[in-house]
Design a protein around this motif. Structure first.
Motif, PDB file in Angstrom:
ATOM      1  N   GLY A   1       0.791  -1.226   0.000  1.00 53.59           N
ATOM      2  CA  GLY A   1       0.000   0.000   0.000  1.00 53.59           C
ATOM      3  C   GLY A   1       0.822   1.275   0.000  1.00 53.59           C
ATOM      4  O   GLY A   1       0.282   2.358  -0.257  1.00 53.59           O
ATOM      5  N   GLU A   2       2.122   1.159   0.289  1.00 48.32           N
ATOM      6  CA  GLU A   2       2.997   2.340   0.321  1.00 48.32           C
ATOM      7  C   GLU A   2       3.790   2.493  -0.970  1.00 48.32           C
ATOM      8  O   GLU A   2       4.445   3.499  -1.181  1.00 48.32           O
ATOM      9  CB  GLU A   2       3.978   2.238   1.498  1.00 48.32           C
ATOM     10  N   ASN A   3       3.753   1.481  -1.822  1.00 53.49           N
ATOM     11  CA  ASN A   3       4.657   1.430  -2.967  1.00 53.49           C
ATOM     12  C   ASN A   3       4.035   1.874  -4.283  1.00 53.49           C
ATOM     13  O   ASN A   3       4.662   1.722  -5.336  1.00 53.49           O
ATOM     14  CB  ASN A   3       5.184  -0.005  -3.141  1.00 53.49           C
ATOM     15  N   LEU A   4       2.833   2.410  -4.254  1.00 55.41           N
ATOM     16  CA  LEU A   4       2.118   2.688  -5.492  1.00 55.41           C
ATOM     17  C   LEU A   4       2.803   3.748  -6.345  1.00 55.41           C
ATOM     18  O   LEU A   4       2.678   3.734  -7.577  1.00 55.41           O
ATOM     19  CB  LEU A   4       0.675   3.107  -5.184  1.00 55.41           C
ATOM     20  N   ASP A   5       3.535   4.659  -5.716  1.00 55.34           N
ATOM     21  CA  ASP A   5       4.197   5.731  -6.472  1.00 55.34           C
ATOM     22  C   ASP A   5       5.709   5.563  -6.536  1.00 55.34           C
ATOM     23  O   ASP A   5       6.414   6.456  -7.010  1.00 55.34           O
ATOM     24  CB  ASP A   5       3.863   7.103  -5.844  1.00 55.34           C
ATOM     25  N   TRP A   6       6.208   4.443  -6.075  1.00 56.62           N
ATOM     26  CA  TRP A   6       7.659   4.233  -6.126  1.00 56.62           C
ATOM     27  C   TRP A   6       8.125   4.035  -7.569  1.00 56.62           C
ATOM     28  O   TRP A   6       7.453   3.428  -8.389  1.00 56.62           O
ATOM     29  CB  TRP A   6       8.044   2.982  -5.342  1.00 56.62           C
ATOM     30  N   ASP A   7       9.297   4.575  -7.863  1.00 60.95           N
ATOM     31  CA  ASP A   7       9.966   4.290  -9.128  1.00 60.95           C
ATOM     32  C   ASP A   7      11.450   4.561  -8.941  1.00 60.95           C
ATOM     33  O   ASP A   7      11.907   4.805  -7.820  1.00 60.95           O
ATOM     34  CB  ASP A   7       9.382   5.115 -10.288  1.00 60.95           C
ATOM     35  N   ASP A   8      12.221   4.504 -10.018  1.00 64.92           N
ATOM     36  CA  ASP A   8      13.661   4.693  -9.891  1.00 64.92           C
ATOM     37  C   ASP A   8      14.028   6.102  -9.439  1.00 64.92           C
ATOM     38  O   ASP A   8      15.093   6.309  -8.848  1.00 64.92           O
ATOM     39  CB  ASP A   8      14.357   4.399 -11.230  1.00 64.92           C
TER      40      ASP A   8
ATOM     41  N   GLY B   1       8.102 -10.621  -1.815  1.00 72.22           N
ATOM     42  CA  GLY B   1       7.238 -10.532  -2.981  1.00 72.22           C
ATOM     43  C   GLY B   1       5.822 -10.102  -2.647  1.00 72.22           C
ATOM     44  O   GLY B   1       5.116  -9.558  -3.495  1.00 72.22           O
ATOM     45  N   ARG B   2       5.381 -10.325  -1.413  1.00 73.51           N
ATOM     46  CA  ARG B   2       4.077  -9.823  -0.986  1.00 73.51           C
ATOM     47  C   ARG B   2       4.017  -8.297  -1.105  1.00 73.51           C
ATOM     48  O   ARG B   2       2.954  -7.723  -1.350  1.00 73.51           O
ATOM     49  CB  ARG B   2       3.814 -10.196   0.471  1.00 73.51           C
ATOM     50  N   GLY B   3       5.160  -7.666  -0.905  1.00 76.51           N
ATOM     51  CA  GLY B   3       5.169  -6.219  -0.852  1.00 76.51           C
ATOM     52  C   GLY B   3       5.436  -5.551  -2.180  1.00 76.51           C
ATOM     53  O   GLY B   3       4.614  -4.786  -2.687  1.00 76.51           O
ATOM     54  N   ASP B   4       6.594  -5.853  -2.797  1.00 74.91           N
ATOM     55  CA  ASP B   4       6.937  -5.217  -4.069  1.00 74.91           C
ATOM     56  C   ASP B   4       7.853  -6.144  -4.847  1.00 74.91           C
ATOM     57  O   ASP B   4       8.982  -6.425  -4.418  1.00 74.91           O
ATOM     58  CB  ASP B   4       7.615  -3.866  -3.846  1.00 74.91           C
ATOM     59  N   VAL B   5       7.370  -6.611  -5.980  1.00 74.99           N
ATOM     60  CA  VAL B   5       8.133  -7.561  -6.790  1.00 74.99           C
ATOM     61  C   VAL B   5       9.399  -6.916  -7.328  1.00 74.99           C
ATOM     62  O   VAL B   5      10.463  -7.543  -7.372  1.00 74.99           O
ATOM     63  CB  VAL B   5       7.248  -8.101  -7.930  1.00 74.99           C
ATOM     64  N   GLY B   6       9.328  -5.649  -7.758  1.00 71.76           N
ATOM     65  CA  GLY B   6      10.507  -4.977  -8.296  1.00 71.76           C
ATOM     66  C   GLY B   6      11.621  -4.864  -7.277  1.00 71.76           C
ATOM     67  O   GLY B   6      12.808  -5.072  -7.588  1.00 71.76           O
TER      68      GLY B   6
ATOM     69  N   PHE C   1      -6.073   0.206  -5.091  1.00 75.86           N
ATOM     70  CA  PHE C   1      -5.822  -1.048  -4.386  1.00 75.86           C
ATOM     71  C   PHE C   1      -4.449  -1.645  -4.696  1.00 75.86           C
ATOM     72  O   PHE C   1      -3.973  -2.506  -3.967  1.00 75.86           O
ATOM     73  CB  PHE C   1      -6.918  -2.072  -4.730  1.00 75.86           C
ATOM     74  N   GLY C   2      -3.845  -1.221  -5.804  1.00 79.66           N
ATOM     75  CA  GLY C   2      -2.513  -1.716  -6.140  1.00 79.66           C
ATOM     76  C   GLY C   2      -2.477  -3.077  -6.801  1.00 79.66           C
ATOM     77  O   GLY C   2      -1.399  -3.614  -7.050  1.00 79.66           O
ATOM     78  N   ILE C   3      -3.645  -3.661  -7.090  1.00 79.95           N
ATOM     79  CA  ILE C   3      -3.640  -4.982  -7.711  1.00 79.95           C
ATOM     80  C   ILE C   3      -3.189  -4.898  -9.162  1.00 79.95           C
ATOM     81  O   ILE C   3      -2.485  -5.777  -9.668  1.00 79.95           O
ATOM     82  CB  ILE C   3      -5.031  -5.636  -7.606  1.00 79.95           C
TER      83      ILE C   3
END
Length: 380
Positions: free
Chosen positions: A26-33, A76-81, A340-342
Motif C-alpha cells: 500500500g505504500e509502494n504505489l508511487d515508487w519508481d527509480d 514478494g508480498r510487498g513489491d516484486v521490483g 488497491f494496487g492490484i
C-alpha cells in the motif's frame, strides 16, 4: 519428508512479513527509480536481505536455499521490483564471493553491508534466451582487457556501482568469463530501460565502449556462463516464490474484500461463484509453492534439481499472473483502479514469466532432462 518450518525459519518469515505488511504493501504505489524507497531498502539491508547467500565471515546470513526462499516469498508480498533488485544483487555477490579473489570479495562484503550496489549483466539485445552466444567481448591486452558490447534489461543497472559483466574473451579458449567492473569507468554509459512494471528494479541498459580494465577484474578462469546456470537452478525457484508471494497477498486481500463487500444484501463471500474462484486459485498457488520449495530442498541436499527448477519457473509465474488477474476482477472496478494496487501487482508479476528464462526455454529444459540431449531441436 518434513514439510514444517523450524522455529528459526518461522521467526525469519514472520519478521519479513510483518515489516513488508507495515512498510511496503500500500505504500509502494508511487515508487519508481526516481522516487526510490531508499529508507525501506536500507531497512531490508539491515535485516540481512543482501547477504542471504554469503557466509557469516562476509557479513552475510549464510541461509540455505529453503530459508532464503521464505525471505524472497515474503518480500514478494510487498513489491516484486524491490525483490527482483535484492535477488539480482545477491546472485552477483554469490558468484563474486565464491569465484573471486580478495579484491572481489571486498566488493561483495561492501554490497552485503549496503555501502555499494552491484548488478549482474548477462542479457544482450540479440541474445536473450540464447544467452551463451554473447556478442560482448573482452580482448586481452598486455596488462588487462578491453571490453566492448551492450547489455540490456539488466536489473539494478541504474542503481549499481559495480557490474558483474559476462563477456566472450577473445583469443585462446574463446570462452565466456566474468569481469567485475567499476561502472564509473570511462566508456560506460547506463540508460534506463522502460518496462511495464517493477518500477524500482533499476532496469537498464549498459553500453560498453572500449573500456580498459585491469587483469584482476576477471573473477575466475572458469566459464562464467556455467557459473550463472548453476545459480539459475536456484534463482528460478526464488523468482517463482516471490511471484507467488504477490499472488498470495492478492488472495489474502481478496478474501477480506469478499467478506466485507455486499451485493444484493449479502457479502460476496457468500456466493458460490467467488467462493469457488478463490478456492481454485488458492489451490494452484499452494501447489506451485510446494514445487518451488521441493526444488530448493533438493538444491540444499545436493540432489539434481535442474528439471525441477525449470518446471517451477514456467509454472509458478503463470499461476501468479492468472491469480492476480482473477483477484483484480473479483474486486470489480476497485481492482482496476490504482487505489488497491492490484493492477500494479499484475504488471509486476507478468515480467517474472520472462526473468531467468522464458517459459518456452524452461519447457525445453524439462524435455531435455526427460528425453535426453539428443532429442533437442537445436544443436547444443
Amino acid at each position: 519428508m518434513e514439510f514444517g518450518l523450524t522455529e528459526t525459519q518461522q521467526m525469519i518469515q514472520s519478521q519479513i512479513r510483518d515489516y513488508v505488511l507495515e512498510n511496503v504493501v500500500g505504500e509502494n504505489l508511487d515508487w519508481d527509480d526516481v522516487d526510490f524507497p531508499h529508507d525501506v531498502y536500507d531497512d531490508l539491508i539491515d535485516m540481512g536481505v543482501l547477504g542471504l547467500h554469503l557466509p557469516e565471515e562476509a557479513g552475510g546470513e549464510g541461509f540455505e536455499p529453503v530459508t532464503a526462499g521464505l525471505v524472497y516469498e515474503e518480500l514478494g508480498r510487498g513489491d516484486v521490483g524491490l525483490t527482483m533488485l535484492a535477488l539480482s544483487e545477491n546472485l552477483a555477490t554469490k558468484i563474486v564471493w565464491e569465484h573471486g579473489d580478495g579484491h572481489h570479495r571486498e566488493v561483495a562484503e561492501r554490497v552485503c553491508a549496503g555501502e555499494e550496489h552491484i548488478c549482474f549483466a548477462l542479457t544482450e539485445p540479440d541474445q536473450g534466451s540464447d544467452a551463451r552466444n554473447l556478442d560482448t567481448t573482452a580482448e586481452p591486452t598486455d596488462d588487462g582487457f578491453v571490453l566492448s558490447g551492450e547489455k540490456t534489461a539488466i536489473t539494478g543497472a541504474t542503481l549499481a556501482d559495480w557490474g558483474l559483466i559476462l563477456a566472450r574473451e577473445t583469443g585462446g579458449a574463446d570462452d565466456i568469463r566474468g569481469y567485475l567492473i567499476d561502472l564509473d569507468s570511462d566508456g560506460i554509459d547506463i540508460q534506463p530501460y522502460a518496462g511495464l512494471g517493477c518500477e524500482v528494479s533499476g532496469w537498464g541498459q549498459i553500453f560498453i565502449d572500449d573500456v580498459e580494465i585491469p587483469a584482476e577484474a576477471r573473477i575466475s578462469e572458469e566459464n562464467a556462463f556455467k557459473m550463472a546456470m548453476r545459480t539459475f537452478d536456484k534463482s528460478r525457484a526464488w523468482i517463482a516464490l516471490y511471484a507467488l508471494g504477490a499472488a498470495q497477498q492478492s488472495l489474502d486481500e481478496t478474501a477480506t474484500y469478499l467478506t466485507d463487500r455486499e451485493a444484493m444484501g449479502n457479502p460476496l463471500a457468500s456466493y458460490q461463484g467467488p467462493q469457488f474462484e478463490h478456492a481454485e486459485w488458492q489451490t494452484r498457488v499452494d501447489a506451485a509453492r510446494l514445487k518451488a520449495y521441493q526444488t530448493l530442498w533438493k538444491a540444499g541436499e545436493g540432489e539434481p534439481h535442474t528439471k525441477d527448477a525449470a518446471m517451477t519457473k514456467w509454472y509458478a509465474p503463470e499461476v501468479a499472473v492468472d491469480t492476480v488477474r482473477s483477484c483484480l476482477v473479483l474486486h470489480g472496478h476497485y481492482g482496476y483502479s490504482d487505489d488497491f494496487g492490484i493492477g500494479k501487482r499484475l504488471q509486476d508479476v507478468l515480467g517474472q514469466q520472462i526473468a531467468d528464462g522464458a517459459p518456452h526455454v524452461q519447457k525445453l529444459i524439462v524435455a531435455r532432462e526427460t528425453f535426453g540431449r539428443e532429442y533437442l531441436s537445436y544443436d547444443r
